[in-house]
Write a protein that holds these residues in place. Structure first.
Motif, PDB file in Angstrom:
ATOM      1  N   LYS A  19       0.832  -1.139  -0.006  1.00 40.93           N
ATOM      2  CA  LYS A  19       0.060   0.040  -0.067  1.00 40.93           C
ATOM      3  C   LYS A  19       0.759   1.285   0.016  1.00 40.93           C
ATOM      4  O   LYS A  19       0.660   2.014  -0.636  1.00 40.93           O
ATOM      5  CB  LYS A  19      -0.915  -0.062   1.138  1.00 40.93           C
ATOM      6  N   GLN A  22       2.350   1.714  -3.307  1.00 40.63           N
ATOM      7  CA  GLN A  22       1.307   2.340  -4.174  1.00 40.63           C
ATOM      8  C   GLN A  22       1.150   3.862  -4.162  1.00 40.63           C
ATOM      9  O   GLN A  22       1.140   4.569  -4.936  1.00 40.63           O
ATOM     10  CB  GLN A  22       0.059   1.608  -4.229  1.00 40.63           C
ATOM     11  N   GLU A  26       1.802   6.737  -6.721  1.00 43.01           N
ATOM     12  CA  GLU A  26       0.854   7.913  -7.016  1.00 43.01           C
ATOM     13  C   GLU A  26       1.467   9.240  -7.047  1.00 43.01           C
ATOM     14  O   GLU A  26       1.229  10.228  -7.826  1.00 43.01           O
ATOM     15  CB  GLU A  26      -0.366   7.626  -6.293  1.00 43.01           C
ATOM     16  N   SER A  31      -0.407   7.127 -12.774  1.00 40.92           N
ATOM     17  CA  SER A  31      -1.901   7.097 -12.620  1.00 40.92           C
ATOM     18  C   SER A  31      -2.396   5.700 -12.910  1.00 40.92           C
ATOM     19  O   SER A  31      -1.536   5.113 -13.552  1.00 40.92           O
ATOM     20  CB  SER A  31      -2.695   8.240 -13.343  1.00 40.92           C
ATOM     21  N   GLY A  32      -3.316   5.406 -12.306  1.00 36.75           N
ATOM     22  CA  GLY A  32      -4.023   4.104 -12.663  1.00 36.75           C
ATOM     23  C   GLY A  32      -3.567   3.045 -11.990  1.00 36.75           C
ATOM     24  O   GLY A  32      -3.400   1.785 -12.613  1.00 36.75           O
ATOM     25  N   ASN A  34      -3.998   0.604  -9.359  1.00 38.30           N
ATOM     26  CA  ASN A  34      -5.062   0.095  -8.406  1.00 38.30           C
ATOM     27  C   ASN A  34      -4.758  -0.856  -7.528  1.00 38.30           C
ATOM     28  O   ASN A  34      -5.671  -0.889  -6.500  1.00 38.30           O
ATOM     29  CB  ASN A  34      -6.175  -0.841  -9.478  1.00 38.30           C
ATOM     30  N   GLY A  35      -3.528  -1.151  -7.118  1.00 35.20           N
ATOM     31  CA  GLY A  35      -3.083  -2.110  -6.106  1.00 35.20           C
ATOM     32  C   GLY A  35      -1.653  -2.493  -6.347  1.00 35.20           C
ATOM     33  O   GLY A  35      -1.193  -2.818  -7.438  1.00 35.20           O
TER      34      GLY A  35
END
Lengths: 81, 229
Positions: A19, A22, A26, A31-32, A34-35
């Motif tokens: 997490k 991630q 970002e 971008s994009g 999701n995990g």
């Protein structure tokens, strides 16, 4: 022969490191995403030429030490197979 | 009470545990090196805190393979009280004397501070000297204290009264804000089904002296001493 053990956190086990990675992606402007889930890869050099026997040996190694079945699952590759 | 403290490369609370045991019981424990194949005949085994083998692979994983741990496992199954503190808790989970696993703290931070805990059951040799529902303050110092078990295991632990220590707020309430590390159900310590094996992340052995961190851990060692005299 070379064995590769890929160890992943089981689904349902939270992965705060994934997490955080991630979030960092970002923050860098990607971008994009999701995990992100983080695991580990263990490479083992083996004697012998019998891939089937090697797979059984490495499976025992994974169960005895390399992975913790409470939180992790694993896959074994022998010489890329 | 005769006790043994198991010492691994990277143990760093072994002497604190020995001091606590000596202070409370008047008798220094046997210090047993991890490569030994023999346990002395003792009433209590303590697996102390630390960072055994540098936490390589997974916390506690290497230590769980030590020769002495086979003896500890058999003693635990036989009913000998076994106390695992912090890294000791992690090692007991890796040996499967206790269910579940300790994962990286949800915050990803190493956390070193005092926490409020509720003693959820006094029906263990470790907690018998505390009043029912006692609220205590003990220090924690860990990077991997995030207790995980699947739903079925959690339900069994809760249903069988095997959650022994729980992170709570000052009023004794189990709230998310009192959970320092993301542990399922705010769990700080659990026992095995027979009640003779306890693992906990907080450090009772660091809370036996009013000059250094309070005395809320004293009753754990005093209770064991009374039970195992």
């Amino acid at each position: 022969m070379k064995a590769v053990v890929k160890i992943r956190l089981k689904s349902g086990v939270l992965d705060p490191q994934g997490k955080a990675t991630q979030n960092a992606l970002e923050a860098l402007g990607f971008s994009g995403v999701n995990g992100v889930r983080q695991g580990k890869i263990i490479e083992i050099e083996l004697e012998g030429t019998d891939a089937g026997a090697a797979r059984e040996d490495v499976d025992r190694m994974a169960q005895a030490l390399l992975a913790n079945s409470v939180i992790e699952s694993y896959e074994i590759e022998i010489d890329g197979q | 009470m005769k006790a043994a403290v198991i010492v691994f490369p990277g143990s760093n609370c072994d002497r604190d545990a020995a001091d606590a045991l000596t202070w409370v019981t008047g008798r220094p424990p046997a210090m047993v090196w991890h490569t030994s194949n023999e346990l002395p005949n003792v009433d209590l085994i303590v697996i102390p805190g630390g960072f055994t083998h540098g936490d390589y692979l997974r916390v506690g994983a290497m230590a769980a393979t030590a020769p002495i741990m086979g003896e500890v496992f058999r003693a635990g199954i036989r009913g000998v009280p076994v106390l695992g503190i912090c890294n000791g808790f992690q090692i007991l989970c890796e040996t499967r004397l206790l269910p579940g696993a300790l994962m990286r703290n949800a915050s990803l931070n190493f956390i070193c501070r005092e926490v409020n805990l509720k003693i959820e059951t006094t029906a263990t040799p470790f907690t018998r000297s505390y009043p029912d529902g006692a609220l205590v303050r003990l220090p924690i110092a860990h990077h991997d204290g995030n207790f995980f078990a699947d739903e079925e295991t959690l339900n069994r632990l809760e249903g069988e009264g095997r959650v022994v220590f729980r992170y709570v707020d000052k009023a004794g309430k189990r709230v998310p804000a009192a959970n320092p590390n993301g542990s399922r159900n705010n769990i700080a310590g659990i026992a095995n089904a027979a009640g003779n094996v306890l693992g906990l992340m907080p450090h009772p052995e660091r809370a036996i002296d009013p000059a250094t961190g309070g005395t809320d851990g004293t009753a754990l060692f005093a209770g064991l001493h009374e039970a195992l005299r």
